[in-house]
Design a protein around this motif. Structure first.
Motif, mmCIF file in Angstrom:
data_model
loop_
_atom_site.group_PDB
_atom_site.id
_atom_site.type_symbol
_atom_site.label_atom_id
_atom_site.label_comp_id
_atom_site.label_asym_id
_atom_site.label_seq_id
_atom_site.Cartn_x
_atom_site.Cartn_y
_atom_site.Cartn_z
ATOM 1 N N GLY A 166 0.764 -1.236 0.000
ATOM 2 C CA GLY A 166 0.000 0.000 0.000
ATOM 3 C C GLY A 166 0.791 1.280 0.000
ATOM 4 O O GLY A 166 0.206 2.374 -0.049
ATOM 5 N N THR A 283 -4.368 7.666 3.914
ATOM 6 C CA THR A 283 -4.950 6.858 2.832
ATOM 7 C C THR A 283 -6.130 7.557 2.157
ATOM 8 O O THR A 283 -6.545 7.143 1.074
ATOM 9 N N PHE A 309 -2.193 0.920 4.548
ATOM 10 C CA PHE A 309 -0.844 0.534 4.135
ATOM 11 C C PHE A 309 -0.085 -0.038 5.324
ATOM 12 O O PHE A 309 -0.419 0.224 6.483
#
Length: 351
Positions: A166, A283, A309
């Motif tokens: 991620g 994110t 992530f």
């Protein structure tokens, strides 16, 4: 909700019961309906939190309401307004959409006018809480030296941790918008913005200058930490901020500012203390590059699906990363979804 223990709503220093009702979702771009029962005062004292004037034809009460909230009083096809008028035996006059003004409640009986006003207050309080925030109190951390170190941090993270799940460049904050958020506000017209600006100046006179000695606060931005419980599923990574002299003056200023704004009704109380942090990775930024890079207060959520992530290696390798030292000399009332000539958020007011 337990019908014997209804939700209590605090408005204007008074407490009201909110009756159990069937609430329908409010579709976007469409006037919905909100079926609210009478908001009676909890105690036996008369509801004197607002002014009711006696006129030749009875009684009258004026309510200052931002125009974006008119539709919640009108309701779908005017049903909410009609119900309020029928059940309280009053007439409710609302300005045209987009025109700032006052809602005027008139009736032959004072009790009816008071009941209508109280129910309108409960409706407005309920729907205001559902509005996305428009402004926030912030300390800017976008000084050139801090931006340079942040870009170094970004480069090194991508060099050493890009293979971690991620992790990619879309997660990083815009360096020109690095900041500390103290609290968020919903300000729906110029009058509310001016009220917030005035309160900010009053805070400066009442306690900020006393805490700071009228001088900038020297802080250090160093080390990183994550918001959630599992570093392998990180959504927000932030840089830690502390006073260089080891004092808690920055925390005192932040906490007292939020306390004052909450007391004024301009801000909702979320936590006992402000969590001082500077978001560096989030994110929320991944899905949409234009996503507002400010909504990172603890407890804030997004309707957008987030892809976490793995931050374990970042936390291990950059645990003590030094972003630099900065002089904090002003608190800004920053406008969401905006930019000034420096790239930072446009400022509606500051102290």
């Amino acid at each position: 909700m337990d019908v014997l223990r209804p939700t209590l709503v605090r408005i204007g220093g008074r407490v009201y019961r909110k009756n159990l009702v069937q609430e329908q979702p409010f579709p976007p771009e469409e006037e919905g309906d909100f079926c609210a029962g009478p908001g009676d005062c909890v105690d036996d004292d008369p509801c004197d939190a607002f002014v009711v004037e006696e006129t030749e034809r009875g009684f009258q009460c004026r309510v200052e309401v931002p125009s974006p909230l008119y539709k919640y009083i009108i309701g779908k096809k005017g049903e909410t307004k009609k119900r309020l008028e029928t059940e309280t035996r009053t007439s409710i006059s609302i300005p045209k959409p987009g025109v700032e003004g006052e809602i005027v409640i008139t009736g032959q009986h004072r009790s009816g006018v008071v009941s209508a006003r109280t129910r309108i207050d409960v409706l407005l309080d309920s729907f205001r809480k559902k509005q996305p925030f428009t402004h926030f109190l912030s300390f800017a951390l976008n000084q050139p030296a801090i931006q340079e170190k942040f870009l170094q941090f970004k480069e090194e993270v991508l060099e050493k941790c890009s293979k971690d799940h991620g992790v990619n460049s879309s997660l990083f904050q815009n360096p020109a918008k690095l900041h500390l958020t103290l609290g968020t506000l919903v300000l729906l017209n110029d009058q509310e913005i001016q009220k917030a600006c005035g309160l900010l100046q009053q805070c400066k006179e009442d306690f900020v200058d006393q805490i700071t000695g009228g001088k900038p606060l020297t802080v250090e931005v160093a080390g990183v930490e994550y918001m959630n419980d599992d570093p392998a599923m990180t959504d927000v990574l932030y840089a830690k901020v502390h006073m260089k002299d080891g004092s808690d003056r920055l925390q005192m200023v932040a906490d007292q500012l939020v306390e004052r704004f909450v007391a004024s009704g301009l801000m909702l109380k979320e936590w006992d203390r402000v969590k001082l942090h500077a978001t560096v990775m989030n994110t929320l930024f991944r899905k949409d590059p234009t996503e507002e890079r400010n909504n990172t207060m603890p407890g804030k959520s997004s309707s957008k699906e987030r892809e976490s992530f793995n931050g374990r290696n970042i936390l291990k390798l950059f645990e003590n990363f030094y972003f630099g030292e900065v002089q904090l000399d002003s608190v800004r009332l920053s406008q969401r979804f905006s930019s000034d000539t420096s790239g930072y958020y446009a400022t509606s007011g500051q102290l």
